[in-house]
Design an enzyme around this catalytic site. Structure first.
Site, PDB file in Angstrom:
ATOM      1  N   ASP A  91       0.749  -1.227  -0.016  1.00  0.00           N
ATOM      2  CA  ASP A  91      -0.012  -0.157   0.111  1.00  0.00           C
ATOM      3  C   ASP A  91       0.668   1.464   0.245  1.00  0.00           C
ATOM      4  OD1 ASP A  91      -2.079  -1.825   0.249  1.00  0.00           O
ATOM      5  OD2 ASP A  91      -3.000  -0.566   2.020  1.00  0.00           O
ATOM      6  N   HIS A 122       3.630  -2.184   3.167  1.00  0.00           N
ATOM      7  CA  HIS A 122       3.544  -0.670   2.686  1.00  0.00           C
ATOM      8  C   HIS A 122       4.924  -0.620   1.838  1.00  0.00           C
ATOM      9  CE1 HIS A 122       0.631  -0.394   5.831  1.00  0.00           C
ATOM     10  NE2 HIS A 122       0.288   0.575   5.158  1.00  0.00           N
TER      11      HIS A 122
END
Length: 260
Positions: A81, A228
């Site tokens: 992400d 992430h």
């Protein structure tokens, strides 16, 4: 998860050169129906439990939040992400490639617009794209419908343009702030709402051993794992992936994409 501190991105639990904004509107269909409908009602989507709002465009993919692996069985979905990031996304891609793993990259629209070469590398490596909105506002579920649709559809256009024409296949609400409206709007554009089962907490940079142990302890929760590549220094994420991906294979796990 901890909020983003990157400039230009709203603070939030998860996680611009701004792109040309979309001016598409999400209007309710008039008398038209989905393909295959014969009685004025949208064609049912197999397995969908959510009831679409008939005043909104009909979903063309399942509007339920996805968690399962498309292959079923003993498989996990790696999701990444808040990028793309010109430094960290290529490093994540390298680790994935070394381990023969494909992932789903949930991208912030302006980040994609600013780094199209990175978006295209993500696609060229066989990974999938996911719409993660324009502003990463984790209060999306408290915002007007017009705001939600603009955040989703503008980001979709930015990502598609940056990729060279590849559309996002999923929509992940910032911080999981889905609404029935946002899920249907995304699904009407062919983007399956995407959740997660395991939050590795890598965003907080707790240390590689903690990221690894968090994943191992939460594996029983389900197959979709959150990492992430944006929002700051992701060196710990890269190091953790180098350890986790071979370990998962050793435990007999395969790698899949989320269901659509």
């Amino acid at each position: 998860m901890a909020g983003l501190a990157a400039a230009g991105v709203l603070a939030g639990v998860w996680t611009a050169q701004a792109g040309e904004p979309s001016h598409r509107t999400v209007a309710a269909p008039a008398a038209s129906t989905s393909a295959g409908a014969s009685n004025g009602a949208p064609t049912p989507i197999p397995g969908q439990t959510s009831v679409p709002d008939p005043k909104l465009p009909a979903p063309v993919v399942n509007m339920d939040i996805a968690h399962a692996a498309a292959t079923g069985g003993r498989a996990v979905n790696i999701t990444i992400d808040d990028g793309p990031d010109p430094v960290w996304t290529p490093k994540v891609l390298q680790v994935l490639k070394e381990n023969g793993v494909k992932a789903t990259f949930c991208m912030i629209g302006p980040q994609a617009a600013a780094h199209p070469e990175v978006v295209r590398q993500v696609v060229a490596d066989g990974n999938r794209l996911c719409d993660h909105t324009v502003s990463h506002n984790t209060s999306m579920d408290h915002m007007p419908d017009s705001y939600q649709s603009k955040e989703i559809l503008d980001a979709e256009q930015m990502i598609e343009k940056a990729s060279g024409g590849v559309k996002p296949m999923y929509y992940r609400a910032p911080g999981g702030a889905f609404t029935p409206y946002s899920r249907q709007i995304a699904a009407s554009q062919g983007m399956r709402p995407l959740g997660w089962n395991i939050d590795t907490k890598d965003f907080d940079r707790p240390g590689v051993p903690t990221i690894v142990s968090t994943l191992k302890s939460e594996l029983p929760n389900g197959p979709t794992i959150l990492f992430h590549d944006g929002g700051g220094n992701r060196g710990q994420t890269v190091a953790a992936l180098k350890e986790i991906l071979p370990w998962l294979r050793q435990q007999g796990y395969g790698f899949s994409f989320p269901v659509r």
